[in-house]
Scaffold this motif. Structure first.
Motif, PDB file in Angstrom:
ATOM      1  N   MET A 106       0.847  -1.207   0.000  1.00 16.53           N
ATOM      2  CA  MET A 106       0.000   0.000   0.000  1.00 16.53           C
ATOM      3  C   MET A 106       0.872   1.243   0.000  1.00 16.53           C
ATOM      4  O   MET A 106       0.835   2.084  -0.906  1.00 16.53           O
ATOM      5  CB  MET A 106      -0.881  -0.032   1.261  1.00 16.53           C
ATOM      6  CG  MET A 106      -1.788   1.190   1.394  1.00 16.53           C
ATOM      7  SD  MET A 106      -2.941   1.274   0.004  1.00 16.53           S
ATOM      8  CE  MET A 106      -3.581   2.911   0.218  1.00 16.53           C
ATOM      9  N   PHE A 107       1.741   1.334   1.022  1.00 12.23           N
ATOM     10  CA  PHE A 107       2.651   2.469   1.146  1.00 12.23           C
ATOM     11  C   PHE A 107       3.557   2.530  -0.083  1.00 12.23           C
ATOM     12  O   PHE A 107       3.789   3.591  -0.652  1.00 12.23           O
ATOM     13  CB  PHE A 107       3.488   2.301   2.416  1.00 12.23           C
ATOM     14  CG  PHE A 107       4.388   3.474   2.702  1.00 12.23           C
ATOM     15  CD1 PHE A 107       3.851   4.737   2.941  1.00 12.23           C
ATOM     16  CD2 PHE A 107       5.766   3.320   2.730  1.00 12.23           C
ATOM     17  CE1 PHE A 107       4.672   5.811   3.201  1.00 12.23           C
ATOM     18  CE2 PHE A 107       6.592   4.399   2.986  1.00 12.23           C
ATOM     19  CZ  PHE A 107       6.051   5.643   3.222  1.00 12.23           C
ATOM     20  N   LYS A 108       4.016   1.365  -0.523  1.00  9.70           N
ATOM     21  CA  LYS A 108       4.877   1.274  -1.686  1.00  9.70           C
ATOM     22  C   LYS A 108       4.194   1.847  -2.924  1.00  9.70           C
ATOM     23  O   LYS A 108       4.802   2.591  -3.683  1.00  9.70           O
ATOM     24  CB  LYS A 108       5.233  -0.195  -1.899  1.00  9.70           C
ATOM     25  CG  LYS A 108       5.979  -0.489  -3.181  1.00  9.70           C
ATOM     26  CD  LYS A 108       6.300  -1.964  -3.218  1.00  9.70           C
ATOM     27  CE  LYS A 108       6.524  -2.545  -4.591  1.00  9.70           C
ATOM     28  NZ  LYS A 108       6.403  -1.774  -5.754  1.00  9.70           N
ATOM     29  N   HIS A 109       2.899   1.547  -3.088  1.00  5.16           N
ATOM     30  CA  HIS A 109       2.187   2.055  -4.256  1.00  5.16           C
ATOM     31  C   HIS A 109       2.039   3.564  -4.197  1.00  5.16           C
ATOM     32  O   HIS A 109       2.136   4.241  -5.211  1.00  5.16           O
ATOM     33  CB  HIS A 109       0.815   1.380  -4.369  1.00  5.16           C
ATOM     34  CG  HIS A 109       0.912  -0.071  -4.716  1.00  5.16           C
ATOM     35  ND1 HIS A 109       1.453  -0.505  -5.895  1.00  5.16           N
ATOM     36  CD2 HIS A 109       0.580  -1.190  -4.017  1.00  5.16           C
ATOM     37  CE1 HIS A 109       1.457  -1.821  -5.931  1.00  5.16           C
ATOM     38  NE2 HIS A 109       0.924  -2.273  -4.789  1.00  5.16           N
ATOM     39  N   LEU A 110       1.799   4.053  -2.981  1.00  4.46           N
ATOM     40  CA  LEU A 110       1.683   5.508  -2.826  1.00  4.46           C
ATOM     41  C   LEU A 110       3.006   6.183  -3.173  1.00  4.46           C
ATOM     42  O   LEU A 110       3.054   7.149  -3.926  1.00  4.46           O
ATOM     43  CB  LEU A 110       1.284   5.847  -1.384  1.00  4.46           C
ATOM     44  CG  LEU A 110      -0.149   5.539  -0.999  1.00  4.46           C
ATOM     45  CD1 LEU A 110      -0.356   5.770   0.496  1.00  4.46           C
ATOM     46  CD2 LEU A 110      -1.119   6.399  -1.803  1.00  4.46           C
ATOM     47  N   VAL A 111       4.087   5.638  -2.597  1.00  2.11           N
ATOM     48  CA  VAL A 111       5.406   6.263  -2.789  1.00  2.11           C
ATOM     49  C   VAL A 111       5.813   6.221  -4.248  1.00  2.11           C
ATOM     50  O   VAL A 111       6.331   7.200  -4.787  1.00  2.11           O
ATOM     51  CB  VAL A 111       6.457   5.553  -1.901  1.00  2.11           C
ATOM     52  CG1 VAL A 111       7.866   6.001  -2.285  1.00  2.11           C
ATOM     53  CG2 VAL A 111       6.193   5.869  -0.435  1.00  2.11           C
ATOM     54  N   ASP A 112       5.571   5.084  -4.900  1.00  2.00           N
ATOM     55  CA  ASP A 112       5.954   4.976  -6.305  1.00  2.00           C
ATOM     56  C   ASP A 112       4.948   5.656  -7.225  1.00  2.00           C
ATOM     57  O   ASP A 112       5.231   5.878  -8.393  1.00  2.00           O
ATOM     58  CB  ASP A 112       6.090   3.495  -6.704  1.00  2.00           C
ATOM     59  CG  ASP A 112       7.371   2.894  -6.144  1.00  2.00           C
ATOM     60  OD1 ASP A 112       8.294   3.679  -5.857  1.00  2.00           O
ATOM     61  OD2 ASP A 112       7.446   1.660  -5.995  1.00  2.00           O
ATOM     62  N   GLY A 113       3.777   5.968  -6.694  1.00  2.00           N
ATOM     63  CA  GLY A 113       2.724   6.535  -7.538  1.00  2.00           C
ATOM     64  C   GLY A 113       2.422   7.977  -7.210  1.00  2.00           C
ATOM     65  O   GLY A 113       3.191   8.879  -7.549  1.00  2.00           O
ATOM     66  N   ILE A 114       1.336   8.150  -6.492  1.00  2.49           N
ATOM     67  CA  ILE A 114       0.797   9.498  -6.304  1.00  2.49           C
ATOM     68  C   ILE A 114       1.756  10.414  -5.546  1.00  2.49           C
ATOM     69  O   ILE A 114       1.903  11.589  -5.889  1.00  2.49           O
ATOM     70  CB  ILE A 114      -0.588   9.412  -5.600  1.00  2.49           C
ATOM     71  CG1 ILE A 114      -1.228  10.797  -5.489  1.00  2.49           C
ATOM     72  CG2 ILE A 114      -0.483   8.772  -4.224  1.00  2.49           C
ATOM     73  CD1 ILE A 114      -1.938  11.216  -6.727  1.00  2.49           C
ATOM     74  N   PHE A 115       2.447   9.868  -4.536  1.00  6.38           N
ATOM     75  CA  PHE A 115       3.392  10.706  -3.774  1.00  6.38           C
ATOM     76  C   PHE A 115       4.480  11.271  -4.679  1.00  6.38           C
ATOM     77  O   PHE A 115       4.843  12.425  -4.606  1.00  6.38           O
ATOM     78  CB  PHE A 115       4.056   9.894  -2.646  1.00  6.38           C
ATOM     79  CG  PHE A 115       3.184   9.688  -1.446  1.00  6.38           C
ATOM     80  CD1 PHE A 115       1.857  10.113  -1.447  1.00  6.38           C
ATOM     81  CD2 PHE A 115       3.691   9.077  -0.304  1.00  6.38           C
ATOM     82  CE1 PHE A 115       1.046   9.915  -0.336  1.00  6.38           C
ATOM     83  CE2 PHE A 115       2.895   8.886   0.814  1.00  6.38           C
ATOM     84  CZ  PHE A 115       1.565   9.291   0.796  1.00  6.38           C
ATOM     85  N   TRP A 116       4.986  10.393  -5.530  1.00 11.38           N
ATOM     86  CA  TRP A 116       6.043  10.831  -6.444  1.00 11.38           C
ATOM     87  C   TRP A 116       5.526  11.931  -7.364  1.00 11.38           C
ATOM     88  O   TRP A 116       6.204  12.938  -7.587  1.00 11.38           O
ATOM     89  CB  TRP A 116       6.566   9.646  -7.246  1.00 11.38           C
ATOM     90  CG  TRP A 116       7.519  10.064  -8.315  1.00 11.38           C
ATOM     91  CD1 TRP A 116       7.281  10.151  -9.649  1.00 11.38           C
ATOM     92  CD2 TRP A 116       8.868  10.520  -8.122  1.00 11.38           C
ATOM     93  NE1 TRP A 116       8.387  10.617 -10.306  1.00 11.38           N
ATOM     94  CE2 TRP A 116       9.375  10.859  -9.389  1.00 11.38           C
ATOM     95  CE3 TRP A 116       9.683  10.679  -7.011  1.00 11.38           C
ATOM     96  CZ2 TRP A 116      10.674  11.341  -9.583  1.00 11.38           C
ATOM     97  CZ3 TRP A 116      10.977  11.164  -7.186  1.00 11.38           C
ATOM     98  CH2 TRP A 116      11.453  11.488  -8.462  1.00 11.38           C
TER      99      TRP A 116
END
Lengths: 423, 350, 212
Positions: free
Chosen positions: C1-11
């Motif tokens: 979950m966190f990984k998807h955020l970091v690699d996705g929307i957060f980036w």
């Protein structure tokens, strides 16, 4: 908000420009500027760090020109500026800074810190937080035309003495003369030989020149105070006189800030280009030397060094000319360590010399100069600024350094002059 | 009067009991693993043909080196028997004894604090401050501190993580942590050598043995009996700590480099030995550093300022480093070094 | 979950905040404008502006003894950071995956050496900042946050060096995103603004015939 604070903040707002904002956005608080500042190196007091002296302006910039500052002040998280944000800086900016710009030469990100301090002064002086002595000098400059209260009567009397001593006429108010020579009050009062020396040199080189009895003052207390209005008013007087006499070139005397003011700042104060050229007397003499019109005879065997006035040298670009002139007559010329554009200030620039309150501090920071002199051990110290000369005199006296003789370049050249008739 | 005397006797008795109990603990603690370890009574009594084969593979009795096409150090060794010795040492000795050492040092410090309390100044602070460490000296000190603790913490996690962190993070979580710590430990390792050189060059001149150091040691630095013990800029205790840090640090750096750069042709035995030394010295230096930290902060009133602001009170200098104080006062620029407001005073630049 | 955020929307957010933030910050500075200098110049300001941008990389000899630590540690940190940022193999692979651009990476040993230079430099600079009364007086929270954030980014980067654990890579990328969001609002802007600052000063002195 008190009236004083409002006046100060408004003045600071008026100072904000791309250059200042770029500087504040670049500064990384590395502290290198402190290591270049004689007020820090000689006292060890961190508050004299140059960039710290710009805090009043930086606080305003932060509040009103940055994202977080604007947001935080809107939300009431950032305390509004108070009177003490200005008043507490009076001593640092006026007593603890001689506007020498040595810090501006060493900043790794290229901040011209002196430029920012000069702007901060506008806010402090508008709010009324300037040293009383300097304010009084400004009033005298405005009212009498000289910060030291030197009147045209004093000038006339001085001129007569010099005419008698040299046997040469000193032209006054000559219409259409090529050069109008300005003087500083300090010169008239302390080193009047400058006038006689010029008379000799100009006679020998066949220069048409004049002094003005209407307005002769070259110094500008408005600049030292950080009061651009007063500065502009004083500059306008020079322009009026020069236009009236139909002058082509105005000569700045042996004075640092007088030169940078009339040569570089004047058109910006009055908002239009100057109708004449401006040269420092060192530039003029060096031009004459290059043209072969200025000739000297004999040498002085003394080991001479040159003290660069900060404003003429570092801030004005008059660095080589006095050296060229000195080398004509002083074969034993020796450079001070860290001279030229990194020379240490005499301690009295930027209005410090007119501010009696600052005397103990000024004499303390003279240690920087003392170190230079102790290293080079000159027998005579030559300079091209009457204010520096006064300050050096004071500092040498304070340190019991009686065997260093003080000289002005112009007089030294005049002493060794080859007369027009001889040639 | 007699009240005071009695309380002193009581205090001495308490100290004596504490020291005695510590001594007992020190002797008993290492025995625990032996007591706990299971004894296999049948070992070696029953013949097992597999054992012979196994003995050959491990090359236990003979110095037989196998041959192989591979060209690298120890390529001819099928199973490194020495590795087992090393593993045994690490798990059975280094881990428990190291923990015991750190625990004992911490207990001594705690006891000392409870019984003796912080060492107070002998006279009222004068308010006059005297420069003890320059900006550069303090920068070098804290730079060493930062790198030392980065290495110490990552190192301790690698050594004790499986006992302390696996229960908290779980095996997977600890796997990530251990990998991160290993990379950080290896990367920061060589920078410790930089810190060590800086530390040595900055402080060595005041850490040479001088007359009076032995007397200081004999009197226990004035920590037990009270009373004034004369010292120069650094006392004998500080000098010993300096040399422990420098020599220990050097051993740590050299063994650490041998372990990180495994490509230089060193054998497994050298690597194993390096690790043994690395572990022992690290645990010793960490333990001694506890004492240094205690004495620099809570242990001696008014000391911490010397490493934060760079200044100590005149009274502190007089009571702990009287000879240094006299030297500073006698120096030509001595008056510049004793000031009212430390933050705003002249600081020596290197 | 966190990984998807970091690699996705957060980036995505971090990239936009960084880009728009930096551009907006620079624009807001240049929109204010400077008054034209009406004095007659000795030489053009342009020469001075360019010269100062080069000369300020080299400290004045007069300052050497008093600023040795600033200069040595400063260069160790900045050169190390630059090399890590642009020439570390994983970074180049990342840029390639995003843009298709690629260039040669530095060898592993060089990576280790530059990382150590950068760490030593940053630590010395930050500790000196806290220890020297001058820098302590003029530093604000901004300076400390900037230093510590940069340190954490570098540390997480090194911790992920083995490239064996996805979690460590994600942690590194997350701290980078924090730094990118912080960047435009902080003194980290000096990374861009030092160029116009040097230019303004160089031009001002250059017009007067002084090499700044």
């Amino acid at each position: 908000m008190s009236e004083a604070l409002e006046l100060g903040i408004n003045a600071l707002r008026g100072q904000m420009d791309t250059r200042a904002m770029s500087y504040f956005s670049s500064c990384v608080r590395c502290g290198i500027c402190a290591e270049a500042c004689l007020f820090y190196t000689e006292t060890g007091d961190a508050r004299y760090t140059p960039i710290y002296k710009t805090e009043p302006l930086r606080k305003l910039w932060k509040r009103e020109y940055t994202f977080w500052g604007k947001l935080a002040s809107k939300m009431g998280l950032l305390k509004p500026m108070t009177e003490s944000d200005l008043s507490d800086w009076e001593e640092l900016v006026y007593d603890g800074c001689s506007m020498c710009s040595r810090c501006s030469m060493v900043c790794p990100v290229g901040v011209d810190i002196a430029y920012l301090i000069r702007k901060a002064k506008e806010g402090l002086s508008a709010a009324g937080f300037s040293p009383a002595d300097l304010v009084a000098a400004g009033e005298r400059a405005d009212r009498i035309g000289s910060p030291m209260g030197v009147t045209s009567h004093t000038l006339n009397a001085t001129i007569r003495v010099q005419e008698k001593e040299t046997g040469l006429p000193v032209p006054l108010d000559v219409q259409g003369a090529e050069y109008l020579v300005l003087l500083s009050s300090g010169e008239i009062a302390g080193f009047p030989e400058f006038i006689g020396s010029l008379a000799k040199i100009f006679k020998a080189t066949g220069i048409s020149w004049t002094l003005s009895s209407e307005y002769f003052e070259a110094t500008n207390t408005g600049v030292q105070l950080g009061n651009s209005k007063l500065a502009a008013k004083l500059v306008e007087r020079i322009v009026t006189v020069a236009e009236k006499l139909d002058i082509k070139t105005v000569v700045s005397p042996e004075c640092g800030h007088a030169y940078t003011t009339i040569r570089w700042d004047a058109p910006n104060f009055i908002g239009r280009p100057l109708p004449f050229n401006v040269v420092h007397v060192m530039e003029l003499l060096d031009q004459l030397r290059q043209q072969g019109r200025l000739k000297t005879k004999g040498y002085t065997e003394e080991r001479l060094s040159y003290h660069d006035p900060c404003n003429a040298g570092r801030r004005g670009g008059v660095l080589d000319q006095p050296r060229n002139l000195l080398k004509m007559v002083a074969p034993n010329f020796v450079e001070l360590p860290e001279s030229g554009d990194m020379n240490w200030c005499c301690g009295g620039g930027g209005g410090v010399s007119s501010n009696e309150r600052a005397n103990p501090l000024r004499l303390k920071v003279f240690d920087a100069k003392k170190r230079q002199l102790d290293a080079a051990k000159p027998e005579g110290l030559v300079t091209a600024c009457s204010n520096c000369r006064h300050m050096l005199e004071d500092g040498l006296e304070h340190n019991h350094m009686y065997d260093v003789e003080l000289l002005g370049v112009t007089e030294l050249i005049a002493e060794h002059l080859v007369d027009g008739d001889e040639a | 009067m007699s009240d005071k005397k009695q309380s002193r006797i009581r205090r001495h008795r308490k100290v004596a009991y504490s020291l005695l109990s510590l001594l007992v603990l020190t002797l008993v603690l290492p025995l625990i693993p032996y007591a706990v370890a299971e004894k296999d009574e049948t070992a070696g009594k029953v013949f097992n043909p597999g054992t012979e084969l196994w003995r050959d593979v491990r090359q236990r009795d003979r110095d037989v080196i196998g041959t192989t096409q591979m060209k690298s150090v120890d390529a001819g060794v099928l199973i490194n028997e020495y590795g087992e010795t090393w593993r045994h040492f690490r798990m059975q000795q280094l881990v428990p004894y190291g923990a015991a050492l750190m625990g004992i040092v911490l207990s001594i410090i705690l006891l000392f604090y409870l019984l003796r309390g912080p060492l107070r100044l002998q006279e009222e602070p004068s308010g006059k401050k005297i420069e003890r460490f320059t900006v550069f000296e303090r920068t070098v000190h804290w730079f060493t501190v930062a790198i030392f603790w980065l290495l110490a913490l990552t190192g301790l996690i690698l050594l004790y993580g499986r006992f302390v962190l696996i229960p908290i993070l779980g095996a997977d979580g600890f796997g990530i942590t251990a990998s991160a710590c290993k990379e950080a430990h290896n990367l920061f390792g060589p920078t410790f050598l930089v810190a060590l050189v800086l530390l040595f060059l900055t402080f060595v001149k005041d850490n040479i043995y001088a007359r009076g150091d032995m007397l200081w040691l004999l009197k226990g630095g004035g920590m037990l009996g009270g009373g004034h013990v004369s010292a120069g800029r650094f006392n004998a205790g500080e000098k010993i700590w300096f040399w422990i840090a420098i020599i220990g640090g050097l051993v740590l750096s050299v063994t650490g480099l041998i372990l990180v750069f495994s490509i230089l042709g060193q054998s497994r035995e050298i690597m194993g030995l390096s690790h043994v030394l690395h572990g022992i010295v690290a645990l010793v230096v960490i333990s001694v550093s506890f004492g240094h930290i205690y004495l620099g902060t809570a242990g001696v009133e008014g000391t911490l300022g010397s490493m934060t602001t760079g200044y100590v009170d005149e009274a502190w200098a007089k009571s702990h480093h009287d000879r240094w104080y006299a030297e500073v006062k006698a120096a030509e620029d001595g008056s510049d070094k004793i000031v009212d407001e430390p933050g705003l005073a002249t600081e020596g630049k290197s | 979950m966190f990984k998807h955020l970091v690699d996705g929307i957060f980036w995505d957010i971090a990239l936009w905040v960084f880009t728009i933030g930096v551009l907006w910050r620079i624009l807001s500075i240049f929109l204010v404008g400077n008054k034209k200098d009406l004095s007659v110049a000795r030489t053009t300001g342009m020469t001075g502006a360019i010269a100062a941008n080069i000369s300020r990389f080299f400290p004045r000899s007069e300052m050497q003894s008093r600023t040795r630590l600033h200069v040595i540690a400063g260069y160790m940190f900045h050169l190390g950071l630059f090399a890590l940022l642009f020439f570390a193999a994983p970074h180049i692979l990342f840029v390639e995956s995003q843009t298709g651009l690629s260039w040669p990476a530095m060898p592993y040993w060089a990576f280790i050496v530059t990382a150590q230079l950068a760490f030593v430099g940053l630590l010395l600079l930050w500790i000196h900042r806290v220890m020297d009364p001058v820098t302590r007086l003029i530093s604000s929270a901004d300076d400390h946050v900037g230093s510590i954030l940069t340190f954490i980014v570098m540390l997480t980067g090194c911790m992920a060096l083995l490239e064996g654990f996805e979690g460590l890579r994600v942690l590194h990328r997350f701290t980078v995103e924090l730094l990118m969001v912080y960047f435009p609002f902080s003194r980290l802007m000096h990374a861009f603004m030092f160029i116009p600052s040097r230019a303004f000063t160089g031009a001002w002195f250059g017009r007067r015939g002084v090499k700044a």
